[in-house]
Design a protein around this motif. Structure first.
Motif, PDB file in Angstrom:
ATOM      1  N   ALA A 168      25.050  50.637  31.456  1.00 17.63           N
ATOM      2  CA  ALA A 168      24.813  51.120  30.256  1.00 17.63           C
ATOM      3  C   ALA A 168      25.310  52.576  30.364  1.00 17.63           C
ATOM      4  CB  ALA A 168      23.472  51.138  29.717  1.00 17.63           C
ATOM      5  N   MET A 169      25.089  53.123  31.353  1.00 17.78           N
ATOM      6  CA  MET A 169      25.343  54.489  31.643  1.00 17.78           C
ATOM      7  C   MET A 169      26.779  54.958  31.545  1.00 17.78           C
ATOM      8  SD  MET A 169      23.751  57.374  34.519  1.00 17.78           S
ATOM      9  CE  MET A 169      22.156  56.973  34.069  1.00 17.78           C
ATOM     10  N   ILE A 170      27.787  53.832  31.869  1.00 14.89           N
ATOM     11  CA  ILE A 170      29.407  54.320  31.892  1.00 14.89           C
ATOM     12  C   ILE A 170      29.520  53.490  30.581  1.00 14.89           C
ATOM     13  CG2 ILE A 170      29.419  54.122  34.494  1.00 14.89           C
ATOM     14  CD1 ILE A 170      30.570  51.746  34.441  1.00 14.89           C
ATOM     15  N   LEU A 171      28.887  52.768  29.694  1.00 15.37           N
ATOM     16  CA  LEU A 171      29.426  52.511  28.568  1.00 15.37           C
ATOM     17  C   LEU A 171      29.156  53.691  27.435  1.00 15.37           C
ATOM     18  CD1 LEU A 171      28.086  48.792  28.145  1.00 15.37           C
ATOM     19  CD2 LEU A 171      30.337  49.489  28.020  1.00 15.37           C
ATOM     20  N   PRO A 172      30.068  53.555  26.650  1.00 19.42           N
ATOM     21  CA  PRO A 172      30.328  54.673  25.587  1.00 19.42           C
ATOM     22  C   PRO A 172      29.296  54.057  24.725  1.00 19.42           C
ATOM     23  CG  PRO A 172      32.468  54.158  25.992  1.00 19.42           C
ATOM     24  CD  PRO A 172      31.815  53.277  26.796  1.00 19.42           C
ATOM     25  N   GLY A 173      28.133  54.930  24.191  1.00 18.87           N
ATOM     26  CA  GLY A 173      27.451  54.616  23.332  1.00 18.87           C
ATOM     27  C   GLY A 173      25.702  54.683  23.777  1.00 18.87           C
ATOM     28  N   ILE A 174      25.224  53.645  24.280  1.00 22.60           N
ATOM     29  CA  ILE A 174      23.980  53.690  24.687  1.00 22.60           C
ATOM     30  C   ILE A 174      23.672  54.341  26.019  1.00 22.60           C
ATOM     31  CG2 ILE A 174      21.525  52.529  24.820  1.00 22.60           C
ATOM     32  CD1 ILE A 174      22.597  52.778  21.809  1.00 22.60           C
ATOM     33  N   SER A 175      22.722  54.953  26.267  1.00 18.11           N
ATOM     34  CA  SER A 175      22.668  55.712  27.698  1.00 18.11           C
ATOM     35  C   SER A 175      21.722  54.829  28.558  1.00 18.11           C
ATOM     36  CB  SER A 175      21.750  57.161  27.678  1.00 18.11           C
ATOM     37  OG  SER A 175      20.453  56.884  27.081  1.00 18.11           O
ATOM     38  N   GLY A 176      21.822  54.825  29.814  1.00 14.99           N
ATOM     39  CA  GLY A 176      20.912  54.053  30.664  1.00 14.99           C
ATOM     40  C   GLY A 176      19.628  54.473  30.491  1.00 14.99           C
ATOM     41  N   SER A 177      19.271  55.849  30.511  1.00 13.11           N
ATOM     42  CA  SER A 177      17.778  56.173  30.186  1.00 13.11           C
ATOM     43  C   SER A 177      17.164  55.481  29.196  1.00 13.11           C
ATOM     44  CB  SER A 177      17.877  57.677  29.970  1.00 13.11           C
ATOM     45  OG  SER A 177      18.408  58.109  29.199  1.00 13.11           O
ATOM     46  N   PHE A 178      17.994  55.211  28.054  1.00 11.82           N
ATOM     47  CA  PHE A 178      17.275  54.642  26.886  1.00 11.82           C
ATOM     48  C   PHE A 178      16.987  53.030  27.263  1.00 11.82           C
ATOM     49  CE2 PHE A 178      18.048  52.353  22.669  1.00 11.82           C
ATOM     50  CZ  PHE A 178      16.818  52.774  22.058  1.00 11.82           C
ATOM     51  N   ILE A 179      17.949  52.307  27.913  1.00 14.33           N
ATOM     52  CA  ILE A 179      17.856  50.992  28.449  1.00 14.33           C
ATOM     53  C   ILE A 179      16.449  50.972  29.323  1.00 14.33           C
ATOM     54  CG2 ILE A 179      18.801  49.106  29.763  1.00 14.33           C
ATOM     55  CD1 ILE A 179      20.157  49.553  26.887  1.00 14.33           C
ATOM     56  N   LEU A 180      16.309  51.823  30.004  1.00 15.40           N
ATOM     57  CA  LEU A 180      15.215  51.827  30.800  1.00 15.40           C
ATOM     58  C   LEU A 180      13.955  51.954  29.883  1.00 15.40           C
ATOM     59  CD1 LEU A 180      15.708  54.271  33.869  1.00 15.40           C
ATOM     60  CD2 LEU A 180      15.517  51.742  34.039  1.00 15.40           C
ATOM     61  N   LEU A 181      14.008  52.910  29.014  1.00 19.85           N
ATOM     62  CA  LEU A 181      12.799  52.909  28.050  1.00 19.85           C
ATOM     63  C   LEU A 181      12.681  51.353  27.377  1.00 19.85           C
ATOM     64  CD1 LEU A 181      13.174  56.153  25.740  1.00 19.85           C
ATOM     65  CD2 LEU A 181      11.295  55.306  27.189  1.00 19.85           C
ATOM     66  N   LEU A 182      13.815  50.661  26.754  1.00 17.92           N
ATOM     67  CA  LEU A 182      13.687  49.579  26.347  1.00 17.92           C
ATOM     68  C   LEU A 182      12.893  48.345  27.185  1.00 17.92           C
ATOM     69  CD1 LEU A 182      16.823  48.803  24.283  1.00 17.92           C
ATOM     70  CD2 LEU A 182      14.475  49.722  23.446  1.00 17.92           C
ATOM     71  N   MET A 183      13.308  48.548  28.654  1.00 14.17           N
ATOM     72  CA  MET A 183      12.669  47.535  29.555  1.00 14.17           C
ATOM     73  C   MET A 183      11.267  48.181  30.078  1.00 14.17           C
ATOM     74  SD  MET A 183      16.278  46.876  31.815  1.00 14.17           S
ATOM     75  CE  MET A 183      16.316  48.229  32.413  1.00 14.17           C
ATOM     76  N   GLY A 184      10.916  49.252  29.529  1.00 14.39           N
ATOM     77  CA  GLY A 184       9.588  49.788  29.896  1.00 14.39           C
ATOM     78  C   GLY A 184       9.340  50.190  31.247  1.00 14.39           C
TER      79      GLY A 184
END
Length: 304
Positions: A168-184
């Motif tokens: 997610a971090m290297i994809l333009p758009g959503i950050s890796g830290s936000f994905i970690l938030l979603l995964m709790g």
């Protein structure tokens, strides 16, 4: 590729911008890489790490390994990211906590301008690229409204979280830290960093390393074979992520970070109600920065 010290210094500055973006849950360093014109080189450089290049490393043919992996570029970029995380990131975090509307307004203009900039890179629009754009936008929007879930904390799962977050971090758009938030697992990983839980950190890092190397190969292939469709999907992903960086929000649910401070976990967008002129000016400033960088890159291309 031969570069001067001045050019490598510029890459380091771009890395600093990527690092500052990556610490904000919602803004991807990949977006900054796209704006800065180094996205393709970044993906290709990471992709070059594989059995052949690793064999050069483990047989101590270091000069050949350094050149094959484009380490001059990666070192300059990672230096900037590291500098930013340990310095500018504190400033960004402070501003986000004390002036959230203004910071999000700036990033909103930045991401919006980036989306329009990336859209121009689609050579030919047809039904495939239009569908790809819509799917990308819808997917990103769904991610931004997804409710965080509870996930296991075993080491195999930590490995998986690292691989997903780095992609997610290297994809333009959503950050890796936000994905970690979603995964709790954002607070869990931050706690591991604070308490130096070596087993967790090493497992997460291994997952991130393998994930980024594998995913970069997929991205590089898609950009090479299906350039227009891939860019259309990525630009749609950036457009859909605007929902996350909307400046005016209300907090619905919070979580407790590693310092025992309540942080927003689930937020709803609301109508503008404060700092309208300041937010509008910073939004325009973010958009203007993208426009300036685009003009600068086009000028350099014409000079070549």
């Amino acid at each position: 590729m031969k570069r001067t010290l001045k050019q490598y210094s510029l890459i380091t500055l771009k890395g600093m911008a990527m690092g500052a973006a990556d610490v904000v849950p919602g803004v991807s360093g990949g977006t900054i890489a796209f704006i800065a014109g180094i996205y393709q080189e970044l993906v290709d450089s990471i992709k070059s790490i594989g059995p052949k290049t690793l064999k050069l490393l483990f047989t101590f043919r270091l000069a050949e390994f350094w050149k094959a992996v484009n380490c001059n570029f990666l070192f300059a970029l990672l230096l900037g990211i590291g500098i930013s995380i340990f310095s500018l990131a504190k400033i960004v975090t402070h501003l986000l906590e004390n002036h959230p509307v203004l910071v999000w307004a700036f990033f909103f203009g930045l991401v919006l301008g980036s989306t329009l900039f990336v859209l121009r890179d689609v050579g030919k629009w047809n039904w495939k690229t239009i569908v790809g754009f819509v799917i990308g936008a819808a997917s990103a929007y769904y991610i931004t409204i997804a409710v965080p879930i509870q996930t296991p904390e075993g080491l195999p799962f930590i490995f998986l979280y690292g691989a997903i977050a780095i992609c997610a971090m290297i994809l333009p758009g959503i950050s890796g830290s936000f994905i970690l938030l979603l995964m709790g697992k954002y607070a869990y990983i931050m706690e591991a960093v604070k308490e130096l839980k070596i087993s967790v950190l090493l497992t997460f890092a291994c997952g991130a390393l393998i994930g980024i190397v594998a995913f970069s190969r997929v991205l590089s292939f898609l950009l090479r074979k299906y350039h227009d469709l891939t860019v259309a999907v990525l630009s749609g992903f950036m457009l859909g992520s605007l929902n996350k960086v909307w400046p005016w929000k209300e907090t619905v649910e919070t979580y407790i970070d590693s310092d025992g401070i309540a942080k927003p976990l689930i937020e709803n967008n609301i109508a503008p109600y404060c700092q309208l002129w300041e937010a509008a000016m910073l939004c325009v400033a973010g958009f203007a920065i993208v426009w300036f960088l685009e003009r600068l890159s086009l000028k350099k291309i014409s000079e070549k």
